[in-house]
Design a protein around this motif. Structure first.
Motif, mmCIF file in Angstrom:
data_model
loop_
_atom_site.group_PDB
_atom_site.id
_atom_site.type_symbol
_atom_site.label_atom_id
_atom_site.label_comp_id
_atom_site.label_asym_id
_atom_site.label_seq_id
_atom_site.Cartn_x
_atom_site.Cartn_y
_atom_site.Cartn_z
ATOM 1 N N ASP A 283 2.714 -6.412 -7.146
ATOM 2 C CA ASP A 283 2.239 -5.075 -6.799
ATOM 3 C C ASP A 283 3.291 -4.279 -6.029
ATOM 4 O O ASP A 283 3.121 -3.080 -5.815
ATOM 5 C CB ASP A 283 0.951 -5.155 -5.968
ATOM 6 C CG ASP A 283 -0.239 -5.638 -6.786
ATOM 7 O OD1 ASP A 283 -0.247 -5.387 -8.007
ATOM 8 O OD2 ASP A 283 -1.151 -6.256 -6.212
ATOM 9 N N TYR A 284 4.363 -4.952 -5.612
ATOM 10 C CA TYR A 284 5.468 -4.245 -4.975
ATOM 11 C C TYR A 284 6.308 -3.620 -6.091
ATOM 12 O O TYR A 284 6.883 -4.346 -6.910
ATOM 13 C CB TYR A 284 6.314 -5.211 -4.150
ATOM 14 C CG TYR A 284 5.686 -5.623 -2.832
ATOM 15 C CD1 TYR A 284 6.249 -5.214 -1.615
ATOM 16 C CD2 TYR A 284 4.533 -6.407 -2.792
ATOM 17 C CE1 TYR A 284 5.679 -5.587 -0.404
ATOM 18 C CE2 TYR A 284 3.958 -6.775 -1.580
ATOM 19 C CZ TYR A 284 4.531 -6.358 -0.393
ATOM 20 O OH TYR A 284 3.954 -6.723 0.807
ATOM 21 N N HIS B 246 4.251 -1.441 10.395
ATOM 22 C CA HIS B 246 5.019 -2.450 11.098
ATOM 23 C C HIS B 246 4.584 -3.826 10.610
ATOM 24 O O HIS B 246 3.810 -4.512 11.269
ATOM 25 C CB HIS B 246 4.820 -2.320 12.613
ATOM 26 C CG HIS B 246 5.336 -1.034 13.175
ATOM 27 N ND1 HIS B 246 4.568 0.110 13.247
ATOM 28 C CD2 HIS B 246 6.559 -0.699 13.662
ATOM 29 C CE1 HIS B 246 5.275 1.087 13.774
ATOM 30 N NE2 HIS B 246 6.502 0.620 14.033
ATOM 31 N N HIS B 247 5.065 -4.202 9.447
ATOM 32 C CA HIS B 247 4.697 -5.496 8.900
ATOM 33 C C HIS B 247 5.957 -6.241 8.518
ATOM 34 O O HIS B 247 6.666 -5.871 7.582
ATOM 35 C CB HIS B 247 3.783 -5.352 7.686
ATOM 36 C CG HIS B 247 2.973 -6.594 7.445
ATOM 37 N ND1 HIS B 247 3.570 -7.800 7.168
ATOM 38 C CD2 HIS B 247 1.647 -6.833 7.499
ATOM 39 C CE1 HIS B 247 2.636 -8.723 7.039
ATOM 40 N NE2 HIS B 247 1.455 -8.160 7.243
ATOM 41 N N GLY B 248 6.248 -7.311 9.257
ATOM 42 C CA GLY B 248 7.505 -8.028 9.079
ATOM 43 C C GLY B 248 7.702 -8.609 7.699
ATOM 44 O O GLY B 248 8.803 -8.544 7.139
ATOM 45 N N THR B 249 6.646 -9.196 7.116
ATOM 46 C CA THR B 249 6.794 -9.820 5.801
ATOM 47 C C THR B 249 7.074 -8.784 4.723
ATOM 48 O O THR B 249 7.951 -8.963 3.876
ATOM 49 C CB THR B 249 5.539 -10.636 5.450
ATOM 50 O OG1 THR B 249 5.371 -11.689 6.415
ATOM 51 C CG2 THR B 249 5.654 -11.246 4.057
ATOM 52 N N ALA B 250 6.332 -7.685 4.746
ATOM 53 C CA ALA B 250 6.546 -6.625 3.757
ATOM 54 C C ALA B 250 7.943 -6.027 3.895
ATOM 55 O O ALA B 250 8.635 -5.766 2.902
ATOM 56 C CB ALA B 250 5.480 -5.540 3.902
ATOM 57 N N ALA B 251 8.378 -5.818 5.135
ATOM 58 C CA ALA B 251 9.710 -5.264 5.369
ATOM 59 C C ALA B 251 10.790 -6.212 4.866
ATOM 60 O O ALA B 251 11.791 -5.782 4.282
ATOM 61 C CB ALA B 251 9.901 -4.982 6.855
ATOM 62 N N ALA B 252 10.582 -7.514 5.070
ATOM 63 C CA ALA B 252 11.564 -8.501 4.616
ATOM 64 C C ALA B 252 11.656 -8.539 3.097
ATOM 65 O O ALA B 252 12.750 -8.690 2.535
ATOM 66 C CB ALA B 252 11.199 -9.883 5.159
ATOM 67 N N ILE B 253 10.520 -8.404 2.422
ATOM 68 C CA ILE B 253 10.519 -8.378 0.957
ATOM 69 C C ILE B 253 11.320 -7.180 0.457
ATOM 70 O O ILE B 253 12.181 -7.305 -0.424
ATOM 71 C CB ILE B 253 9.077 -8.323 0.411
ATOM 72 C CG1 ILE B 253 8.357 -9.645 0.712
ATOM 73 C CG2 ILE B 253 9.069 -8.035 -1.091
ATOM 74 C CD1 ILE B 253 6.872 -9.592 0.454
ATOM 75 N N ASP C 17 0.814 -1.223 0.000
ATOM 76 C CA ASP C 17 0.000 0.000 0.000
ATOM 77 C C ASP C 17 0.842 1.265 0.000
ATOM 78 O O ASP C 17 0.302 2.379 -0.032
ATOM 79 C CB ASP C 17 -0.980 0.002 1.181
ATOM 80 C CG ASP C 17 -0.270 -0.026 2.534
ATOM 81 O OD1 ASP C 17 0.969 0.132 2.556
ATOM 82 O OD2 ASP C 17 -0.964 -0.184 3.554
ATOM 83 N N GLY C 18 2.163 1.125 0.043
ATOM 84 C CA GLY C 18 3.032 2.286 -0.064
ATOM 85 C C GLY C 18 3.189 3.087 1.208
ATOM 86 O O GLY C 18 3.953 4.052 1.239
ATOM 87 N N SER C 19 2.482 2.735 2.259
ATOM 88 C CA SER C 19 2.581 3.494 3.499
ATOM 89 C C SER C 19 3.500 2.779 4.477
ATOM 90 O O SER C 19 3.649 1.563 4.442
ATOM 91 C CB SER C 19 1.193 3.652 4.133
ATOM 92 O OG SER C 19 0.640 2.398 4.459
#
Length: 231
Positions: free
Chosen positions: A160-161, A78-85, A73-75
């Motif tokens: 979408d990333y 605190h999301h571990g999976t998104a941060a790891a990607i 979502d571009g914002s």
């Protein structure tokens, strides 16, 4: 009661570590340079290093219930999976991203059942797999199909990333969808051209991602006539 975890920690230090001490020393001095981001289910029966034959420093691992990928979502959050990607792609510059689901997945099965009221985070997390479910009563075949469909859904979500899509289109990253059949000891890899999962023993490649410039849109996540609700 014997402390089995302590015993295992000691065995690692005395039996396992000495065999790889030089390799770990190099990984500390030179830093890690894994080539693959492995997004897998947290299930204890899924062991990435056994599946891939990888050693220390080769895999950057993300484990969660169902092997789900949260939407981009571009914002900041605190999301571990998104941060790891983001870290794997931007900092480590991995060349492969694997999404690995598996047979008899409790997370996927939970999409068709009840979740305890106390599990508020789990309920919200499972919503990331809802789109893969089928409008039928749960059966072994429906569970398998849902597990496979969920893997492809996560591959589509990865696209979408922005940093992932750009590198896939440039040929710098390859996406791979895997479904590990525990009882057979074999991984089925997603073949985008066939729109199906193919046993690795008969596949010509380790899986192809969802991106095709000529044919955009959802792939494999279809509901065909065979799965239509029975009247």
């Amino acid at each position: 009661m014997p402390d089995e975890l302590l015993s295992r920690l000691r065995r690692f230090n005395t039996d396992y570590f000495p065999q790889y001490q030089a390799q770990f020393k190099d990984l500390v001095e030179q830093g890690q340079h894994p080539t693959t981001l492995f997004i897998g289910c947290s299930d204890s029966r899924l062991v990435p290093y056994m599946l891939t034959g990888a050693g220390p420093g080769e895999l950057f691992l993300v484990r969660n219930v169902g092997a789900f990928v949260p939407p981009y979502d571009g914002s900041a959050g605190h999301h571990g999976t998104a941060a790891a990607i983001e870290y794997a792609v931007l900092a480590l510059e991995v060349q492969h991203i694997v999404v690995c689901g598996h047979s008899h997945c409790g997370g996927i099965r939970a999409l068709y059942g009840e979740v305890p009221n106390e599990a508020t985070n789990l309920k919200a997390w499972l919503d990331l797999g809802r789109e893969a479910t089928l409008p039928v009563q749960l059966s072994d075949e429906a569970l398998r199909r849902t597990e496979e469909r969920s893997v492809v859904l996560q591959l589509e979500r990865l696209m979408d990333y922005p940093m992932v899509r750009a590198r896939v289109e440039q040929g710098r990253i390859a996406l791979h969808g895997w479904h590990y059949v525990i009882e057979a000891g074999e991984v089925h890899v997603f073949d985008v051209n066939k729109g199906a999962f193919v046993p690795a023993s008969s596949s010509e490649h380790s899986g192809t991602g969802p991106y095709r410039a000529a044919e955009p849109g959802a792939l494999f996540n279809e509901i065909d006539d065979a799965w239509a609700p029975r009247r």
